[in-house]
Design a protein around this motif. Structure first.
Motif, PDB file in Angstrom:
ATOM      1  N   PRO A 133      35.647  40.073  52.908  1.00  8.38           N
ATOM      2  CA  PRO A 133      37.172  39.240  53.025  1.00  8.38           C
ATOM      3  C   PRO A 133      38.345  40.093  52.861  1.00  8.38           C
ATOM      4  CG  PRO A 133      36.013  38.098  51.521  1.00  8.38           C
ATOM      5  CD  PRO A 133      34.880  39.366  51.990  1.00  8.38           C
ATOM      6  N   LEU A 134      39.402  40.161  53.542  1.00  8.78           N
ATOM      7  CA  LEU A 134      40.666  40.515  53.117  1.00  8.78           C
ATOM      8  C   LEU A 134      41.260  39.651  52.280  1.00  8.78           C
ATOM      9  CD1 LEU A 134      43.037  42.483  53.472  1.00  8.78           C
ATOM     10  CD2 LEU A 134      43.610  41.206  55.581  1.00  8.78           C
ATOM     11  N   ILE A 135      41.570  39.938  50.797  1.00 11.72           N
ATOM     12  CA  ILE A 135      42.190  39.285  49.794  1.00 11.72           C
ATOM     13  C   ILE A 135      43.466  39.749  49.806  1.00 11.72           C
ATOM     14  CG2 ILE A 135      42.083  38.857  47.187  1.00 11.72           C
ATOM     15  CD1 ILE A 135      39.511  38.098  48.516  1.00 11.72           C
ATOM     16  N   ASP A 136      44.619  38.628  49.855  1.00  9.83           N
ATOM     17  CA  ASP A 136      45.961  38.749  50.058  1.00  9.83           C
ATOM     18  C   ASP A 136      46.419  38.760  48.335  1.00  9.83           C
ATOM     19  OD1 ASP A 136      48.717  38.449  51.468  1.00  9.83           O
ATOM     20  OD2 ASP A 136      48.569  36.996  49.781  1.00  9.83           O
ATOM     21  N   LYS A 137      45.903  37.745  47.752  1.00  7.23           N
ATOM     22  CA  LYS A 137      46.353  37.625  46.237  1.00  7.23           C
ATOM     23  C   LYS A 137      45.469  36.734  45.317  1.00  7.23           C
ATOM     24  CE  LYS A 137      50.574  37.003  43.906  1.00  7.23           C
ATOM     25  NZ  LYS A 137      51.990  36.583  44.040  1.00  7.23           N
ATOM     26  N   VAL A 138      45.321  37.214  44.285  1.00  4.83           N
ATOM     27  CA  VAL A 138      44.446  36.597  43.271  1.00  4.83           C
ATOM     28  C   VAL A 138      45.086  35.896  42.053  1.00  4.83           C
ATOM     29  CG1 VAL A 138      42.499  36.639  41.573  1.00  4.83           C
ATOM     30  CG2 VAL A 138      42.691  38.050  43.501  1.00  4.83           C
ATOM     31  N   PHE A 139      45.155  34.633  41.962  1.00  2.00           N
ATOM     32  CA  PHE A 139      45.798  33.925  40.857  1.00  2.00           C
ATOM     33  C   PHE A 139      44.924  33.373  39.877  1.00  2.00           C
ATOM     34  CE2 PHE A 139      48.343  33.188  44.722  1.00  2.00           C
ATOM     35  CZ  PHE A 139      49.719  33.249  44.292  1.00  2.00           C
ATOM     36  N   LYS A 140      45.487  33.236  38.585  1.00  2.88           N
ATOM     37  CA  LYS A 140      44.683  32.702  37.543  1.00  2.88           C
ATOM     38  C   LYS A 140      44.511  31.141  37.623  1.00  2.88           C
ATOM     39  CE  LYS A 140      45.897  36.133  33.976  1.00  2.88           C
ATOM     40  NZ  LYS A 140      46.951  36.176  32.886  1.00  2.88           N
ATOM     41  N   VAL A 161      42.810  33.530  46.151  1.00  2.87           N
ATOM     42  CA  VAL A 161      41.870  33.516  45.392  1.00  2.87           C
ATOM     43  C   VAL A 161      42.401  32.636  44.252  1.00  2.87           C
ATOM     44  CG1 VAL A 161      39.993  34.543  44.241  1.00  2.87           C
ATOM     45  CG2 VAL A 161      40.604  35.410  46.547  1.00  2.87           C
ATOM     46  N   ILE A 162      41.433  31.980  43.633  1.00  2.00           N
ATOM     47  CA  ILE A 162      41.755  31.373  42.353  1.00  2.00           C
ATOM     48  C   ILE A 162      40.531  31.950  41.167  1.00  2.00           C
ATOM     49  CG2 ILE A 162      41.966  29.370  40.853  1.00  2.00           C
ATOM     50  CD1 ILE A 162      44.133  29.403  43.229  1.00  2.00           C
ATOM     51  N   LYS A 163      40.999  32.817  40.614  1.00  2.00           N
ATOM     52  CA  LYS A 163      39.819  33.177  39.489  1.00  2.00           C
ATOM     53  C   LYS A 163      39.818  32.309  38.286  1.00  2.00           C
ATOM     54  CE  LYS A 163      38.985  37.443  37.085  1.00  2.00           C
ATOM     55  NZ  LYS A 163      39.079  38.858  36.681  1.00  2.00           N
ATOM     56  N   ILE A 164      38.584  31.820  38.425  1.00  2.00           N
ATOM     57  CA  ILE A 164      37.932  30.833  37.114  1.00  2.00           C
ATOM     58  C   ILE A 164      37.306  31.629  36.170  1.00  2.00           C
ATOM     59  CG2 ILE A 164      36.959  29.051  36.484  1.00  2.00           C
ATOM     60  CD1 ILE A 164      37.454  27.731  39.314  1.00  2.00           C
ATOM     61  N   THR A 165      37.874  31.782  34.829  1.00  4.74           N
ATOM     62  CA  THR A 165      37.034  32.534  33.991  1.00  4.74           C
ATOM     63  C   THR A 165      36.597  31.501  33.066  1.00  4.74           C
ATOM     64  OG1 THR A 165      39.139  32.772  32.617  1.00  4.74           O
ATOM     65  CG2 THR A 165      38.611  34.678  34.083  1.00  4.74           C
TER      66      THR A 165
END
Length: 167
Positions: A133-140, A161-165
């Motif tokens: 998939p084309l990812i525009d932007k990743v957020f924390k 995208v929301i990045k969950i750590t």
């Protein structure tokens, strides 16, 4: 053939470069409000589009029904373009929707949130076809509000995208 609609010539240019101009036809729906007729015209043999992913909702369904081929299917997966009750240019009544769908033998499916089974089928298809998939932007995760604001701004091209750590 893929036909992509957007209100932004900047996004259209980006997608044409990303996918290759030979692989996609584009329509700016702000410049061509009757984009359904245009999509049908540029489809293979001018018969209409076989499958439409309609993310607009009430305001775009009329154009999707105009663009769809006989025996085609429309997956209504969004509601970004809400209809103004006073705006009759893009709205169609329930009876009109039924008649459009009947005349073209259309399958119209509303999709909100899929089941676990559908999610698993989707991930298998992504793996099998090696879809990236084309990812525009990743957020924390801490920036969740900003991610939603970015999504609703409609400035993105691709997935937000929301990045969950883990803790």
């Amino acid at each position: 053939m893929v036909i992509l609609t957007s209100s932004s010539n900047e996004k259209i240019t980006f997608i044409e470069k990303y996918l290759g101009e030979k692989n996609v036809s584009t329509i700016n729906y702000k410049e061509i409000p009757e984009w359904g007729k245009k999509a049908k015209e540029i489809s293979d043999d001018g018969k209409g589009v076989d499958h439409i992913l309609d993310v607009g909702g009430a305001k775009t369904l009329k154009q999707s029904l105009e663009a769809i081929a006989f025996n085609g299917s429309i997956s209504a997966i969004g509601f970004l373009a809400r209809n103004n009750k006073d705006d009759k240019s893009s709205s169609i009544g329930d009876n009109d929707t039924s008649m459009y769908a009947l005349k073209k033998n259309v399958t119209l499916r509303g999709i909100q949130v899929g089941s676990v089974e559908q999610f698993n089928e989707m991930t298998r298809a992504i793996d099998m076809h090696q879809i990236k998939p084309l990812i525009d932007k990743v957020f924390k995760f801490e920036d969740l509000k900003s991610a939603y604001e970015h999504q609703w701004s409609q400035q993105h091209v691709g997935k937000v995208v929301i990045k969950i750590t883990p803790n």
